[in-house]
Scaffold this active site. Structure first.
Site, PDB file in Angstrom:
ATOM      1  N   ASP A 106       0.868  -1.177   0.000  1.00 50.61           N
ATOM      2  CA  ASP A 106       0.000   0.000   0.000  1.00 50.61           C
ATOM      3  C   ASP A 106       0.910   1.233   0.000  1.00 50.61           C
ATOM      4  O   ASP A 106       1.430   1.618  -1.041  1.00 50.61           O
ATOM      5  CB  ASP A 106      -0.900  -0.112   1.235  1.00 50.61           C
ATOM      6  CG  ASP A 106      -1.967   0.949   1.331  1.00 50.61           C
ATOM      7  OD1 ASP A 106      -2.114   1.744   0.398  1.00 50.61           O
ATOM      8  OD2 ASP A 106      -2.678   0.991   2.353  1.00 50.61           O
ATOM      9  N   PHE A 155      -9.895  -0.556   0.305  1.00 52.24           N
ATOM     10  CA  PHE A 155      -9.586  -1.604   1.270  1.00 52.24           C
ATOM     11  C   PHE A 155     -10.168  -2.941   0.798  1.00 52.24           C
ATOM     12  O   PHE A 155     -11.354  -3.027   0.479  1.00 52.24           O
ATOM     13  CB  PHE A 155     -10.155  -1.236   2.640  1.00 52.24           C
ATOM     14  CG  PHE A 155      -9.717  -2.173   3.721  1.00 52.24           C
ATOM     15  CD1 PHE A 155      -8.457  -2.074   4.274  1.00 52.24           C
ATOM     16  CD2 PHE A 155     -10.570  -3.184   4.171  1.00 52.24           C
ATOM     17  CE1 PHE A 155      -8.040  -2.963   5.261  1.00 52.24           C
ATOM     18  CE2 PHE A 155     -10.162  -4.073   5.154  1.00 52.24           C
ATOM     19  CZ  PHE A 155      -8.891  -3.954   5.700  1.00 52.24           C
TER      20      PHE A 155
HETATM   21  P1  5GP Z   1       1.824  -0.389   3.808  1.00 51.14           P
HETATM   22  O1  5GP Z   1       2.841  -0.462   4.893  1.00 51.14           O
HETATM   23  O2  5GP Z   1       2.347  -0.731   2.441  1.00 51.14           O
HETATM   24  O3  5GP Z   1       1.079   0.910   3.828  1.00 51.14           O
HETATM   25  O4  5GP Z   1       0.705  -1.432   4.158  1.00 51.14           O
HETATM   26  C1  5GP Z   1       0.961  -2.730   4.095  1.00 51.14           C
HETATM   27  C2  5GP Z   1       0.139  -3.503   5.087  1.00 51.14           C
HETATM   28  O5  5GP Z   1      -1.112  -2.880   5.407  1.00 51.14           O
HETATM   29  C3  5GP Z   1      -0.185  -4.797   4.440  1.00 51.14           C
HETATM   30  O6  5GP Z   1       0.801  -5.763   4.729  1.00 51.14           O
HETATM   31  C4  5GP Z   1      -1.520  -5.111   5.024  1.00 51.14           C
HETATM   32  O7  5GP Z   1      -1.333  -5.780   6.250  1.00 51.14           O
HETATM   33  C5  5GP Z   1      -2.149  -3.779   5.298  1.00 51.14           C
HETATM   34  N1  5GP Z   1      -3.030  -3.363   4.189  1.00 51.14           N
HETATM   35  C6  5GP Z   1      -2.815  -2.379   3.278  1.00 51.14           C
HETATM   36  N2  5GP Z   1      -3.831  -2.271   2.424  1.00 51.14           N
HETATM   37  C7  5GP Z   1      -4.717  -3.228   2.792  1.00 51.14           C
HETATM   38  C8  5GP Z   1      -6.007  -3.636   2.288  1.00 51.14           C
HETATM   39  O8  5GP Z   1      -6.560  -3.110   1.317  1.00 51.14           O
HETATM   40  N3  5GP Z   1      -6.609  -4.669   2.947  1.00 51.14           N
HETATM   41  C9  5GP Z   1      -6.065  -5.297   4.017  1.00 51.14           C
HETATM   42  N4  5GP Z   1      -6.751  -6.283   4.559  1.00 51.14           N
HETATM   43  N5  5GP Z   1      -4.855  -4.940   4.517  1.00 51.14           N
HETATM   44  C10 5GP Z   1      -4.208  -3.928   3.911  1.00 51.14           C
END
Ligand code: 5GP
Ligand code: MG
Length: 184
Positions: A106, A155
């Site tokens: 993300d 999400f």
């Molecule tokens: P980042 O650190 O890249 O912002 O987010 C990564 C983590 O956030 C992922 O490993 C996941 O656990 C959570 N995450 C980010 N987007 C989503 C989403 O759309 N759905 C879910 N269930 N988890 C997400």
């Protein structure tokens, strides 16, 4: 099943299982072509990547190691704030090709933690495989060599991804019912 309810929220189907399997097969094909002959350690990140890793790795045709990792959060001292630590590294990574397997990238902050901690073990190379990638949210420049699907900044749950700990067992991917018309 086109919608599912998890706790207080409604989710609608956005990536059916057949499509996921097609994408996973394509990613495994790329890795088989790129990485055969290297000393490869696949490192899926728990919990979210368990289902993706299981489907992906059964399609890998060369000898490899597989080692699951987990990011643990704990409260650091007042000055350092919240700290994340990567736990589960037992293999020697020096000189090897590490492939981090993530369910979703993300903002990229989680991946950044992981990459910084893994690089201390001096692997020859670190590659990243992410089933889902939200390009609109990504704030880092590290290249993701194997991307399954790019999705809008919505999400999603299912296929390993959770909402409040639920929904990981769903074989399809669902998105939170969007407020606007953007769908994945
Ligand atoms: P980042 O650190 O890249 O912002 O987010 C990564 C983590 O956030 C992922 O490993 C996941 O656990 C959570 N995450 C980010 N987007 C989503 C989403 O759309 N759905 C879910 N269930 N988890 C997400
Ligand atoms: Mg995750």
């Amino acid at each position: 099943m086109n919608t599912v309810r998890i706790l207080d929220k409604e989710f609608e189907l956005c990536i059916p299982s057949e499509k996921i399997q097609e994408v996973v097969a394509r990613m495994a094909g790329q890795m088989n072509a790129d990485l055969a002959g290297n000393e490869v350690v696949f490192m899926p990140i728990l919990n979210g990547a368990f289902m993706f890793a299981s489907d992906l790795l059964r399609r890998i045709g060369f000898a490899c190691q597989i080692s699951f990792l987990r990011l643990a959060s704990y409260e650091g001292t007042a000055s350092s704030g919240s700290v994340k630590q990567l736990i589960g590294i037992t293999e020697k990574l020096h000189g090897k090709t590490v492939v981090v397997i993530e369910d979703i990238v993300d903002s990229g902050q989680t991946l950044d933690y992981i990459l910084r901690q893994l690089s201390a073990y001096e692997p020859a190379e670190i590659r990243v495989a992410a089933l889902l990638f939200k390009p609109e949210s990504y704030r880092y420049s590290y290249p993701i060599q194997y991307t399954g699907m790019e999705i809008p900044a919505q999400f999603v749950v299912g296929y390993g991804l959770d909402y409040e700990g639920y929904g990981r067992n769903l074989e399809d991917i669902y998105q939170l019912k969007p407020k606007n018309s953007e769908t994945c």
